[in-house]
Design an enzyme around this catalytic site. Structure first.
Site, short mmCIF file in Angstrom:
data_model
loop_
_atom_site.label_atom_id
_atom_site.label_comp_id
_atom_site.label_asym_id
_atom_site.label_seq_id
_atom_site.Cartn_x
_atom_site.Cartn_y
_atom_site.Cartn_z
N GLU A 179 3.52 10.49 -7.94
CA GLU A 179 4.72 10.10 -6.94
C GLU A 179 5.76 9.21 -7.80
O GLU A 179 5.44 8.17 -8.35
CB GLU A 179 4.45 9.76 -5.84
CG GLU A 179 5.68 9.39 -4.71
CD GLU A 179 6.55 8.41 -4.90
OE1 GLU A 179 7.62 8.47 -5.71
OE2 GLU A 179 6.21 7.43 -4.57
N CYS B 119 11.72 4.22 -4.78
CA CYS B 119 12.03 5.44 -5.48
C CYS B 119 12.79 6.50 -4.82
O CYS B 119 13.50 7.20 -5.16
CB CYS B 119 10.54 6.00 -5.75
SG CYS B 119 9.54 5.98 -4.20
#
Length: 455
Positions: free
Chosen positions: A228, A262
């Site tokens: 990720e 993010c």
């Protein structure tokens, strides 16, 4: 080696940690693998009981844990408390649902009986970042333990205190010794852990550059990875959007965790017809965010987690301005021995600028003009990243189709900010990574999907 934990608010050293030696690391990995021999056979009901204990302890200690995050990486207290609550909810989700998510699947074939089972694979190494130091560990750890695997954590060096507390909480919840351990090592020593024969898989949340290195090493050893990675999420504002809602949602997404997320909104792609009004609302709402001491409950935006990260962010802003972007708000380094960076709004952002091409990990917003709807979709997809995206319009049915079929991202939201949820898969495409965390997809990433066939 000694690693210091430094408060980004005032530059003071909070704590010094002596890292584990290579022999200590090997001993910890061996101990965790030995623990797995028994843990893999523990019934779901017992594992669920222990994970529910973890949720309870997290809630009981949420104020202390939020304070620790505020001191180590500058997270405002209200954000820290929300993070711990989310961790507790994730534990409860997997405690309640793991047995059902991993139950054998009967498949009709020419056999008298055939089915698929989901078996644990062993020790999973997690390499985690500092920005959500409890949540990003929990979303790996809860499904990992419920699947019957064991976990090892290599956390970011500036949040070693959080890493130690996670291990303490797991112990306090009653989990058997060595089912989960924390390694206090610098990033330069991760490869040796990946090479350890007992580490069966690796999950990483972090930068694209870090993901490439870990994937290369793990791939050379035929060990599965879930990555990720970074994102430059595009939020598309169409001509028929509720601009008040859009501006409020976009500002909140851009400033979550002081902009260090993010899946925070980073590029705001607005059709020409409404860009002037949207920008006016956006700047007004960004300027209302309170920057200050993270332990002050009124603070919306704390310092960036480290001075070097703040300085890198400012260089990206300066380079974009040198390439003819316009700064409407912020864009400077405040005085003082701290890592603050103010809410910043850039307009006239175009391809080739850092604000367009790169991930800006801080409270900096890039507003990009689009000629029309199709141009806006093109600009949203014109990125090496593909983590999340959002689109705003009053015509929900029409833009639902755009979200589902045209925006290139792992998650697409309509009239809402992108967020993770234990019930939904989370992850990206392109250079934002591969694999999924959370939901039933996440718990099945690190299991042996085994076919059983009986003639």
């Amino acid at each position: 080696m000694i690693i210091n934990s430094t408060n980004p608010f005032d530059g003071a050293v909070i704590q010094s940690y002596e890292t584990h030696t290579a022999n200590e690391v090997a001993g910890i990995v061996n101990a965790v693998n030995s623990a797995w021999a028994n843990w893999r056979n523990v019934p779901f009901s017992k594992k669920a009981e222990l994970l529910n204990n973890t949720a309870r302890i997290l809630r009981e200690r949420k104020s202390d844990l939020a304070m620790l995050m505020a001191l180590e990486m500058g997270k405002p207290l209200k954000g820290g408390i929300a993070e711990i609550e989310k961790c507790a909810e994730c534990c409860e989700f997997y405690a309640k649902n793991a047995a059902d998510l991993l139950k054998p699947e009967l498949i009709s074939t020419d056999a008298s009986k055939s089915y698929v089972t989901f078996e644990p694979i062993g020790v999973v190494l997690a390499i985690m970042p500092w920005n959500f130091p409890f949540w990003q560990v929990t979303r790996f750890l809860a499904p990992t333990l419920m699947a019957g695997n064991c976990g090892i954590l290599k956390h970011a060096s500036n949040v070693f205190g959080c890493a130690i507390e996670i291990e303490n909480i797991i112990k306090a919840a009653g989990f058997p010794e060595n089912v989960f351990r924390t390694l206090l090592i610098p990033g330069s020593e991760v490869n040796a852990v990946i090479e350890n024969e007992w580490v069966r898989a690796v999950t990483l949340t972090g930068s694209t550059a870090a993901g490439k290195k870990v994937a290369e090493k793990a791939g050379s050893l035929i060990k599965k990875t879930v990555l990720e990675l970074g994102g430059s999420d595009a939020y598309v504002i169409l001509h028929d959007a509720d601009l008040e809602l859009a501006a409020e949602t976009c500002v909140n997404s851009r400033t979550i965790n002081s902009g260090q997320s993010c899946i925070a909104a980073k590029r705001f792609i607005v059709v020409e017809e409404v860009i002037e009004k949207f920008t006016e609302l956006f700047v007004k709402k960004m300027s209302s965010k309170i920057m200050g001491d993270p332990i002050d409950e009124k603070t919306d935006i704390g310092p960036q987690a480290r001075m070097d990260l703040r300085d890198e962010l400012h260089e990206q802003v300066k380079e974009s301005l040198n390439m003819n972007a316009t700064c409407l708000l912020g864009g400077f380094i405040p005085d003082g021995n701290n890592a603050f960076y103010p809410p910043t709004v850039l307009t006239n952002v175009t391809k080739g600028m850092p604000a367009y091409d790169e991930e800006l990990f801080g409270p900096v917003a890039a507003i990009i003009s689009a000629k029309d709807e199709q141009h806006a979709i093109h600009l949203a997809n014109d990125s090496v990243f593909g983590l999340g995206a959002a689109i705003f319009s009053r015509d929900v049915k029409r833009v639902e189709n755009i979200a589902a079929t045209q925006l290139q991202a792992g998650a697409c939201f309509v009239n809402a900010l992108v967020k993770s949820d234990s019930r939904l898969p989370f992850g990206g495409i392109k250079q934002s990574g591969y694999g999924r965390e959370l939901s039933h997809y996440g718990i099945k990433e690190f299991v042996n999907i085994k076919t059983v066939y009986i003639k």
